[in-house]
Design an enzyme around this catalytic site. Structure first.
Site, PDB file in Angstrom:
ATOM      1  N   SER A 139       1.534   0.335   4.781  1.00  0.00           N
ATOM      2  CA  SER A 139       1.653   0.340   3.320  1.00  0.00           C
ATOM      3  C   SER A 139       2.539   1.490   2.890  1.00  0.00           C
ATOM      4  CB  SER A 139       0.277   0.487   2.659  1.00  0.00           C
ATOM      5  OG  SER A 139       0.419   0.661   1.267  1.00  0.00           O
ATOM      6  N   TYR A 152      -7.716   4.734   1.861  1.00  0.00           N
ATOM      7  CA  TYR A 152      -6.812   3.671   2.288  1.00  0.00           C
ATOM      8  C   TYR A 152      -5.527   4.249   2.880  1.00  0.00           C
ATOM      9  CZ  TYR A 152      -3.637  -0.324   2.021  1.00  0.00           C
ATOM     10  OH  TYR A 152      -2.715  -1.304   2.313  1.00  0.00           O
TER      11      TYR A 152
END
Length: 245
Positions: A139, A152
């Protein structure tokens, strides 16, 4: 690697980037193995792509036994595994003082440990074949320091480091390991995060980034498979990536 004729195993194949990657690989002439927990979705996708060239294997990728069985099923049907796309993942939105340790452990299991165990499961076959390609989906959030994204981001940053070391370790086996860093993508991802879903939606809405299609991410993944490059991203330059405005 030439994708035409290759066997491509995709985790998280029931929707979003995983589903788009499976479709793109199939269009490019690959045979695809679809792993996800949502059995009905992947069976429908296999039917759509053609069951002679697509295999649906219901699998919780955090369960090492299920992953091993899925790899065996792929080899039994197609005789080989050329590509692994570690796409399955989940977000966690919470400030550091509010992160539930159990949520954090679950996200680490899915985003970090599962790609490791899937890699370990396919390596014997790739070594036997003398070649392989592994693409881990990260990501672009790891290049920012956005409040609420710590857990995350940590999982994806750790995956990037693990991938870089795996790439060095497996080079002599003619197995490439690559990272793909998407930006905000038009999927159900943000609505399924652990923790503060409303906060995740607000952060996404206020980012100023236009959501990209899962097909764009899939095309970038296929480019990595073909080239064997170390990484690629769809993140604008102003957010730490290479995508030009």
């Amino acid at each position: 690697m030439d994708i035409s004729g290759a066997v491509v195993l995709v985790t998280g194949a029931s929707s979003g980037i995983g589903g788009a990657t499976a479709r793109a690989a199939s269009r490019a002439g690959a045979r695809v193995v679809l792993l996800a927990r949502r059995e009905e979705r992947i069976r429908q996708l296999a039917k759509e792509l053609g069951e002679s060239v697509a295999l649906a294997v219901p699998c919780d990728v955090t369960d090492r036994v299920q992953v091993a069985a899925a790899v065996e099923a792929a080899i039994e049907k197609f005789g080989r595994i050329d590509v692994l796309v570690n796409n399955a993942g989940q977000g966690l939105q919470a400030t550091v003082d509010a992160i539930d340790p159990e949520d954090f452990r679950a996200v680490l299991e899915l985003n970090l440990v599962a790609p490791l165990t899937a890699t370990q499961a396919v390596l014997p076959q790739m070594r036997k074949q003398g070649a392989g390609a592994i693409v881990n989906v990260g990501s672009g959030i790891i290049w920012s320091s956005l409040p609420g994204s710590g857990a995350y981001s940590a999982s994806k940053a750790a995956l990037a480091k693990l991938s870089a070391i795996a790439r060095a370790e497996l080079a002599d086996d003619n197995i490439t390991v690559s990272m793909m860093f998407p930006s905000i993508t038009e999927t159900e991802f943000v609505r399924t995060v652990r923790g503060d879903v409303a906060g995740a939606l607000k952060m996404e809405d206020s980012s100023g980034l236009a959501p990209q299609s899962p097909e764009a991410a899939a095309d970038t993944i296929l480019d990595l498979i073909r080239s064997g490059a170390e990484q690629a991203d769809l993140v604008p330059e102003e957010y730490g990536g290479t995508l030009k405005s």
